[in-house]
Design a protein around this motif. Sequence first.
Motif, short mmCIF file in Angstrom:
data_model
loop_
_atom_site.label_atom_id
_atom_site.label_comp_id
_atom_site.label_asym_id
_atom_site.label_seq_id
_atom_site.Cartn_x
_atom_site.Cartn_y
_atom_site.Cartn_z
N ILE A 278 -0.70 7.53 -13.80
CA ILE A 278 -0.69 8.32 -12.26
C ILE A 278 -1.55 8.62 -11.69
O ILE A 278 -2.16 8.99 -11.60
CB ILE A 278 0.97 7.87 -11.38
N TYR A 279 -1.33 9.81 -13.04
CA TYR A 279 -2.22 11.36 -12.60
C TYR A 279 -3.73 11.06 -12.58
O TYR A 279 -4.32 11.92 -12.46
CB TYR A 279 -1.32 11.89 -13.00
N SER A 280 -3.72 10.47 -13.76
CA SER A 280 -5.37 10.00 -13.92
C SER A 280 -6.24 8.95 -12.57
O SER A 280 -7.10 8.44 -13.33
CB SER A 280 -5.50 9.09 -14.80
N LEU A 281 -5.13 8.76 -11.74
CA LEU A 281 -6.12 7.43 -10.99
C LEU A 281 -6.15 8.68 -9.41
O LEU A 281 -6.04 9.68 -9.56
CB LEU A 281 -4.57 7.23 -10.20
N ASP A 282 -7.53 8.68 -7.89
CA ASP A 282 -8.02 9.50 -7.76
C ASP A 282 -6.65 9.06 -5.94
O ASP A 282 -6.63 8.28 -6.21
CB ASP A 282 -8.97 8.75 -6.76
N LEU A 283 -5.90 10.22 -6.08
CA LEU A 283 -4.38 10.31 -5.31
C LEU A 283 -5.28 10.46 -4.16
O LEU A 283 -4.32 10.48 -2.80
CB LEU A 283 -3.34 11.00 -5.75
N SER A 284 -5.62 11.30 -3.45
CA SER A 284 -6.39 11.21 -2.34
C SER A 284 -6.56 9.84 -1.21
O SER A 284 -7.08 10.32 -0.14
CB SER A 284 -8.29 11.66 -1.98
N ASN A 285 -6.42 8.36 -1.94
CA ASN A 285 -6.93 7.41 -1.28
C ASN A 285 -5.57 6.35 -1.57
O ASN A 285 -4.85 6.57 -2.86
CB ASN A 285 -8.03 6.77 -1.79
N PRO A 286 -4.94 5.83 -0.73
CA PRO A 286 -4.24 5.03 -0.73
C PRO A 286 -4.18 3.83 -1.97
O PRO A 286 -5.56 3.83 -2.03
CB PRO A 286 -3.78 3.61 0.58
N LEU A 287 -2.92 4.32 -3.04
CA LEU A 287 -2.87 3.24 -3.52
C LEU A 287 -2.29 1.54 -3.63
O LEU A 287 -1.58 1.31 -2.70
CB LEU A 287 -2.47 3.72 -4.81
N THR A 288 -2.09 0.18 -4.10
CA THR A 288 -1.45 -0.50 -4.32
C THR A 288 -0.51 -0.33 -5.30
O THR A 288 -1.26 -0.59 -6.62
CB THR A 288 -2.66 -1.74 -4.04
N LYS B 42 0.55 -1.46 -0.27
CA LYS B 42 0.17 0.41 -0.47
C LYS B 42 0.53 1.25 0.05
O LYS B 42 1.81 0.85 0.90
CB LYS B 42 -0.93 -0.01 1.15
N ILE B 43 0.86 2.16 -0.66
CA ILE B 43 1.29 4.03 -1.03
C ILE B 43 0.20 4.71 -1.12
O ILE B 43 -0.52 4.75 -2.11
CB ILE B 43 2.29 2.97 -1.88
N ARG B 44 0.61 5.63 -0.10
CA ARG B 44 -0.07 6.69 -0.42
C ARG B 44 0.75 7.92 -0.60
O ARG B 44 2.45 8.16 -0.76
CB ARG B 44 -0.67 7.35 0.85
N LEU B 45 0.72 8.58 -2.88
CA LEU B 45 1.49 9.22 -3.24
C LEU B 45 0.65 10.97 -2.55
O LEU B 45 -0.94 10.51 -3.33
CB LEU B 45 1.64 8.92 -4.70
N GLN B 46 0.56 12.05 -1.96
CA GLN B 46 0.19 12.72 -1.79
C GLN B 46 0.78 14.56 -2.62
O GLN B 46 0.43 15.27 -2.89
CB GLN B 46 0.38 13.40 -0.61
N GLN B 47 2.63 14.27 -2.88
CA GLN B 47 2.23 14.83 -3.68
C GLN B 47 3.52 15.09 -5.20
O GLN B 47 3.95 13.80 -5.37
CB GLN B 47 4.08 15.78 -2.51
N THR B 48 2.87 16.05 -5.64
CA THR B 48 3.44 16.09 -7.30
C THR B 48 4.64 14.94 -7.08
O THR B 48 5.78 14.17 -8.01
CB THR B 48 3.54 16.75 -8.06
N ASP B 49 6.16 16.12 -6.28
CA ASP B 49 7.00 15.35 -6.82
C ASP B 49 7.45 13.86 -6.29
O ASP B 49 8.73 13.02 -6.39
CB ASP B 49 8.25 15.64 -5.17
#
Length: 80
Positions: A45-55, A5-12
């Motif tokens: 990746i930017y097409s996904l909803d990044l507000s939730n954790p991703l697998t 599980k991974i959470r991406l919250q920032q563009t960098d």
Amino acid sequence: MTEVKIRLQQTDQVKKLVDFLTPCPYEVNLVSGRYTIDAKSLLGIYSLDLSNPLTLVIYSDDCDGLLRQLRALLPDCLVP
């Protein structure tokens, strides 16, 4: 196959992840709900909803070294 599980919250963080995974010799996907995209694709990746954790799905059973490097590169992104 290994899942993390991974959470991406920032563009960098997204850019670091793509740059890190691009030379990876095996397939790596990101899953969000019913959507699965190539984790080496910045636009994907930017097409996904990044507000939730991703697998993060790594299609290799021998990826312990890759996961250690990923934890060192993006320590705040991995969800316990």
